[in-house]
Design an enzyme around this catalytic site. Structure first.
Site, short mmCIF file in Angstrom:
data_model
loop_
_atom_site.label_atom_id
_atom_site.label_comp_id
_atom_site.label_asym_id
_atom_site.label_seq_id
_atom_site.Cartn_x
_atom_site.Cartn_y
_atom_site.Cartn_z
N TYR A 46 0.75 -1.17 0.16
CA TYR A 46 -0.26 -0.32 0.13
C TYR A 46 0.90 1.70 -0.01
CZ TYR A 46 -4.63 -2.56 1.34
OH TYR A 46 -5.41 -3.93 1.24
N LYS B 61 5.93 -14.75 2.81
CA LYS B 61 5.82 -14.88 1.21
C LYS B 61 7.36 -15.18 0.97
CE LYS B 61 3.23 -17.37 -1.66
NZ LYS B 61 3.10 -18.55 -1.89
N ASP C 46 -0.41 -18.61 2.76
CA ASP C 46 -1.33 -19.19 1.90
C ASP C 46 -2.09 -20.86 3.23
OD1 ASP C 46 1.37 -19.74 1.72
OD2 ASP C 46 0.75 -20.90 -0.52
N ASP D 175 -4.84 -6.83 5.01
CA ASP D 175 -6.20 -7.22 4.55
C ASP D 175 -6.57 -8.00 4.42
OD1 ASP D 175 -8.10 -5.00 4.06
OD2 ASP D 175 -7.41 -5.87 1.22
N ASP E 159 -10.02 -9.97 6.38
CA ASP E 159 -11.43 -10.85 6.34
C ASP E 159 -11.75 -11.99 6.24
OD1 ASP E 159 -12.20 -7.49 5.15
OD2 ASP E 159 -13.17 -8.37 3.43
C1 IPM Z 1 -9.39 -1.98 5.51
C2 IPM Z 1 -10.42 -1.73 3.68
C3 IPM Z 1 -9.64 -0.57 2.95
C4 IPM Z 1 -8.18 -1.31 2.76
C5 IPM Z 1 -9.60 0.21 2.16
C6 IPM Z 1 -11.21 0.62 2.01
C7 IPM Z 1 -8.50 0.37 1.12
O1 IPM Z 1 -10.05 -2.96 2.63
O2 IPM Z 1 -9.59 -0.89 6.12
O3 IPM Z 1 -9.58 -3.39 5.03
O4 IPM Z 1 -8.03 -1.58 2.05
O5 IPM Z 1 -7.34 -1.53 4.16
MN MN Z 2 -9.85 -4.44 3.72
#
Ligand code: IPM
Ligand code: MN
Length: 353
Positions: free
Chosen positions: A132, A182, A215, A239, A243
């Site tokens: 990022y 990785k 992975d 990130d 999720d």
């Molecule tokens: C998160 C979100 C952000 C990220 C996006 C909205 C840029 O997915 O905070 O996890 O990728 O960091």
């Molecule tokens: Mn995210």
């Protein structure tokens, strides 16, 4: 003591969940002065930018920011995100993104045969560099030879501080640090990451350090989440893994996060992990749990640990007994859940008096 906290509801379901989080915090009876910041996609349409040019000075007068979400189908994502959340994370150097992952009682998980006792992880995501960094470029646009280059940047300082913090956090928990890497395919960035991890680990003999390829780690989170305590990861890996972690704890609506710079006085930014969810925005059905949980992290950050504990206890009670939103098996709306948490807060504080 009085606190100054900025409120950045943002886009989509952001304002809906933030209203509930604010109400639940207000029910604690602390002296908080809120500053509402009308930044986001509507601001972009009106002024051509997601937040005003002096955003930094505005935030500087605050201890923390409680944010909803940012992103709207009418603004390209890479513009809205680099114009707000990614800009704030980088410019304030909020290098630690903390994401507690617990399965609360009463919340269903998609993992068969697993319950709250199996899921208690703390993710620490590097938050300013890696994939990022925003370094790269495009050339020969529109031609068949067009290229897009996105460079991952790993600095020793950036990697070291986040790894060290992971070990410090593990000392106060079950004493395990799992580092996502990785370094089998990557030849530079993750090789540096692993080397620094070894060096830092040597200074924490009481913490068990393990290095796991990302992975394989994804698979392990599903097969054996109970084996994970503190997980430290680069920006993109963190990130993606969070999720997956959110799904394990009942869904995106449950997940909370803190963007902070440990050891510094810059304001922390607290936000639910879910996005602006334009598909359900305006319907009053979004889950406010992630926003309320994020508010508990904010309360810890501003030096109100008891209030943080009380709010978390109220949220846990409501998850256990209901009402719950649809994403977690209930049929309640956003506001009904928010009200239940706020009145539970009021009951708990009356009992404490
Ligand atoms: C998160 C979100 C952000 C990220 C996006 C909205 C840029 O997915 O905070 O996890 O990728 O960091
Ligand atoms: Mn995210």
């Amino acid at each position: 003591m009085s606190h100054r906290v900025a409120l950045l509801p943002g886009d989509g379901v952001g304002p809906e969940v933030i209203a509930e989080a604010r109400m639940a915090v207000d029910a604690l009876g602390l002296d908080i002065e809120w500053t509402e910041l009308p930044w986001g996609s509507a601001h972009w349409h009106e002024h051509g930018r997601m937040m005003p040019a002096d955003w930094r000075e505005t935030l500087d007068g605050h201890e923390a920011v409680l944010m909803g979400a940012v992103g709207d189908p009418s603004v390209p994502d890479h513009l809205s995100l680099w114009g707000l959340i990614l800009e704030i994370r980088q410019r304030l150097d909020l290098w630690a993104n903390l994401r507690p992952v617990r399965l609360l009682e009463g919340i269903p998980t998609p993992l068969a045969g697993r319950g709250p006792e199996d899921v208690d992880m703390l993710f620490l995501r590097e938050n300013t560099e890696g994939e990022y960094s925003g370094v790269g470029g495009r050339a020969h646009q529109g031609l068949p030879i067009e290229v897009g280059i996105e460079t991952s940047v790993f600095t020793r300082v950036g990697v070291e501080r986040v790894l060290r913090h992971a070990f410090e956090l593990a000392e106060g928990r079950r004493g395990i640090v799992t580092s996502a890497t990785k370094s089998n395919a990557s030849r530079f960035g993750y090789v540096l990451w692993d080397e620094v991890a070894e060096e830092v680990a040597a200074g924490f003999p009481d913490v068990r350090y393990e290095r796991v390829l990302v992975d394989a780690l994804a698979a392990r989170m599903v097969r054996d989440p109970g084996s994970l305590d503190v997980v430290v990861a680069s920006n993109l890996f963190g990130d993606i893994l969070t999720d997956l972690a959110a799904a394990i704890q009942g869904g995106m609506g449950m997940a909370a996060s803190a963007n902070v710079a440990p050891g510094s006085a810059v304001p922390g930014l607290f936000e639910p992990v879910h996005g602006s969810a334009p598909d359900i925005a305006g319907q009053g059905i979004g889950n406010p749990a992630g926003a309320i949980w994020s508010a508990t992290l904010l309360l810890e950050h501003i030096g109100e640990p008891e209030a943080a504990r009380a709010l978390m206890a109220a949220l846990e009670d409501v998850c256990r007994t209901g009402p719950r939103t649809r994403d977690v098996g209930g049929d309640a709306g956003t506001h009904e859940v928010g009200e239940a948490v706020a009145s539970r807060v009021a009951e708990l504080s009356a009992r404490a008096r």
